[in-house]
Design a protein around this motif. Sequence first.
Motif, mmCIF file in Angstrom:
data_model
loop_
_atom_site.group_PDB
_atom_site.id
_atom_site.type_symbol
_atom_site.label_atom_id
_atom_site.label_comp_id
_atom_site.label_asym_id
_atom_site.label_seq_id
_atom_site.Cartn_x
_atom_site.Cartn_y
_atom_site.Cartn_z
ATOM 1 N N UNK A 113 0.850 -1.183 0.000
ATOM 2 C CA UNK A 113 0.000 0.000 0.000
ATOM 3 C C UNK A 113 0.888 1.237 0.000
ATOM 4 N N UNK A 114 0.508 2.234 -0.798
ATOM 5 C CA UNK A 114 1.295 3.462 -0.894
ATOM 6 C C UNK A 114 0.368 4.668 -0.866
ATOM 7 N N UNK A 115 0.927 5.808 -0.501
ATOM 8 C CA UNK A 115 0.151 7.048 -0.470
ATOM 9 C C UNK A 115 0.613 7.981 -1.580
ATOM 10 N N UNK A 116 -0.293 8.816 -2.025
ATOM 11 C CA UNK A 116 0.034 9.934 -2.891
ATOM 12 C C UNK A 116 0.347 11.144 -2.015
ATOM 13 N N UNK A 117 0.972 12.189 -2.560
ATOM 14 C CA UNK A 117 1.287 13.366 -1.743
ATOM 15 C C UNK A 117 0.058 13.908 -1.016
ATOM 16 N N UNK A 118 0.245 14.215 0.263
ATOM 17 C CA UNK A 118 -0.831 14.791 1.058
ATOM 18 C C UNK A 118 -1.811 13.787 1.629
ATOM 19 N N UNK A 119 -1.619 12.499 1.337
ATOM 20 C CA UNK A 119 -2.526 11.476 1.856
ATOM 21 C C UNK A 119 -1.966 10.820 3.115
ATOM 22 N N UNK A 120 -2.881 10.358 3.959
ATOM 23 C CA UNK A 120 -2.523 9.564 5.127
ATOM 24 C C UNK A 120 -3.362 8.292 5.127
ATOM 25 N N UNK A 121 -2.758 7.135 5.347
ATOM 26 C CA UNK A 121 -3.551 5.905 5.433
ATOM 27 C C UNK A 121 -4.558 5.988 6.583
ATOM 28 N N UNK A 122 -5.793 5.647 6.287
ATOM 29 C CA UNK A 122 -6.846 5.603 7.299
ATOM 30 C C UNK A 122 -7.543 4.254 7.165
ATOM 31 N N UNK A 123 -7.527 3.478 8.239
ATOM 32 C CA UNK A 123 -8.046 2.109 8.217
ATOM 33 C C UNK A 123 -9.134 1.989 9.278
ATOM 34 N N UNK A 124 -10.349 1.646 8.844
ATOM 35 C CA UNK A 124 -11.469 1.492 9.767
ATOM 36 C C UNK A 124 -11.992 0.056 9.712
ATOM 37 N N UNK A 125 -12.540 -0.400 10.830
ATOM 38 C CA UNK A 125 -13.153 -1.721 10.814
ATOM 39 C C UNK A 125 -14.456 -1.641 10.027
#
Length: 204
Positions: A82-94
């Motif tokens: 998994x990778x992010x683009x500029x300005x993104x933060x990984x957000x993981x929800x159940x």
Amino acid sequence: MHFTKELSLLSLFALSVVAAPSNKFESFVADYEDLPGNVAGSPNVFGPPTPYLDLDYSGVVVASNSPLAVDAVFTTSGKNYLATNPGQNPDIKVHSNISYCNFNSLVIGTYLNAANGDAAPAVDSTVRFIGTTTDGKTIIQDYNYRTGVTNLNGVALQNAFDKPVALKNFNRITELTVTVVKSAGTVALTGINLDRLAYTCFAK
């Protein structure tokens, strides 16, 4: 009268069975290898489906190591991550059918990136994991990522492997976010890559 008493006991037993909480749980190590990976720099980018192994993802794309990439992120196993683009933060929800998850570990890397999961040089950084528990509490853990390879002022002069991170006390979590709080480069241009997320989810 005897029959009525037995019937009442059976009814109480049935109610207790219905009211008993579910103990159903399942453990995963998400490596994203079963998903279509985007070649770094591709204009068409896709994240994991919703849900993916009981989790809903946002702020990430499924990237894939490729000999076409100028600089590739090397993962600990397989080729997808998994990778992010500029300005993104990984957000993981159940997902909606899950009560909570216990998160155990993952591997992570940070790099100066462009877009669509492009992996430029790896970069030293401080990454923050933020977990929200079922009772609304916040669990925070910082991790200092170091490339471990020849570098210039914290920016790697070659590709770097992901590093394993043990998540401590990330139990009964409903949401997990990952952010870069410090970077040897520019925080806004520091991408995050994740792989091999290990966790256990408990159904509602």
